[in-house]
Design a protein around this motif. Sequence first.
Motif, mmCIF file in Angstrom:
data_model
loop_
_atom_site.group_PDB
_atom_site.id
_atom_site.type_symbol
_atom_site.label_atom_id
_atom_site.label_comp_id
_atom_site.label_asym_id
_atom_site.label_seq_id
_atom_site.Cartn_x
_atom_site.Cartn_y
_atom_site.Cartn_z
ATOM 1 N N ILE A 1 8.585 -5.132 -6.641
ATOM 2 C CA ILE A 1 9.532 -5.822 -5.773
ATOM 3 C C ILE A 1 9.101 -5.766 -4.307
ATOM 4 N N THR A 2 8.561 -4.639 -3.859
ATOM 5 C CA THR A 2 8.165 -4.505 -2.460
ATOM 6 C C THR A 2 7.018 -5.460 -2.140
ATOM 7 N N THR B 1 2.517 -4.520 3.343
ATOM 8 C CA THR B 1 3.583 -3.575 3.648
ATOM 9 C C THR B 1 3.242 -2.217 3.062
ATOM 10 N N GLY B 2 4.125 -1.244 3.245
ATOM 11 C CA GLY B 2 3.905 0.075 2.691
ATOM 12 C C GLY B 2 3.359 1.058 3.704
ATOM 13 N N VAL B 3 3.301 2.309 3.305
ATOM 14 C CA VAL B 3 2.893 3.362 4.233
ATOM 15 C C VAL B 3 1.438 3.224 4.674
ATOM 16 N N VAL C 1 0.335 -6.995 -10.055
ATOM 17 C CA VAL C 1 -0.538 -5.998 -10.676
ATOM 18 C C VAL C 1 -0.633 -4.743 -9.822
ATOM 19 N N THR C 2 -0.965 -3.641 -10.482
ATOM 20 C CA THR C 2 -1.286 -2.391 -9.803
ATOM 21 C C THR C 2 -2.792 -2.212 -9.859
ATOM 22 N N LEU C 3 -3.396 -1.988 -8.716
ATOM 23 C CA LEU C 3 -4.845 -1.870 -8.672
ATOM 24 C C LEU C 3 -5.324 -0.607 -9.366
ATOM 25 N N ILE D 1 0.857 -1.187 0.000
ATOM 26 C CA ILE D 1 0.000 0.000 0.000
ATOM 27 C C ILE D 1 0.891 1.235 0.000
ATOM 28 N N GLY D 2 1.097 1.825 -1.166
ATOM 29 C CA GLY D 2 1.988 2.969 -1.281
ATOM 30 C C GLY D 2 1.258 4.294 -1.163
ATOM 31 N N ILE D 3 1.999 5.379 -1.412
ATOM 32 C CA ILE D 3 1.424 6.720 -1.327
ATOM 33 C C ILE D 3 0.436 6.961 -2.462
#
Length: 278
Positions: free
Chosen positions: A259-260, A62-64, A31-33, A12-14
């Motif tokens: 990768i993350t 993971t992620g912010v 995939v990217t949602l 879960i990124g910015i």
Amino acid sequence: MPTVMIKIGIDIGITSTKIAAIQDKKVLFAVTLQEIFSPEVIADLLAHYGFNGKDVESISVTGVGQDKINYPIFGKIPRPVGEFEANAAGACFFYDLERFIIVSMGTGTSFVKVEKGEYAHLGGSALGGGTLTGLSKMVFHGDSSTYICKLADKGDLAHVDLHLDEVCKVDNKFPLRITASNIRKGNKQTSREDAALGLLNLVVQNIGVMAYFAGLGFGIKDFVCIGRVTQIPQCEQLLEQVSKLYEINFHIPQYAPYITAIGAAVATGKPAQSSPKI
């Protein structure tokens, strides 16, 4: 034969959410949602590849924004994984390097040293894909960094960057022209194409130089670049200039933007080392 179970990693990124599924040592999908995350999204992805929730061994996040996913999925509470651990695990999934630095080129940029399976966060920079998106909107009124990349295809850095050999005598041993000042030649007559390439170089080149400095104190010459900035068409070529100048190696793995998420799926939960004092 027993069924090989699937491990799912969620990042879960910015600016986006990425999902990866690992089966044994194979990336099943990454995939990217394009929609809001939900368990149904994962169920649909698994069904597309002929699987269902019963085939899922583990789910890691993971992620912010990892705190947003605190509910069961397929009856399993997602396991939280630190972003730097996920980066290290994901890079090691693709590379068998004894020591290297991960350059995570996302909205901003982070640097993580990996050595003999141990990892340590070295620091970061606000320079990254978010910078390019903002510049595209402010300077070119484009909707995304994709717009600036298309313009840059026809750009020439000699028209915007000031090079060292233009201000002083340079030893002939240097293999290429060295940038003395990014976009120093920019003016009202600069073409949009030249300006776009200059701005791309401003971001990518300086990330590469910061990576070199991050590894200098450790004698590290291998750098694994991950994140969405690696997918910019000009990225590899711009990093190659830094690579030649400093005699270092930039590696861009398959599935670099994921990768993350991949690392979250395969991470073992090993704690990070203390950040070294340089």
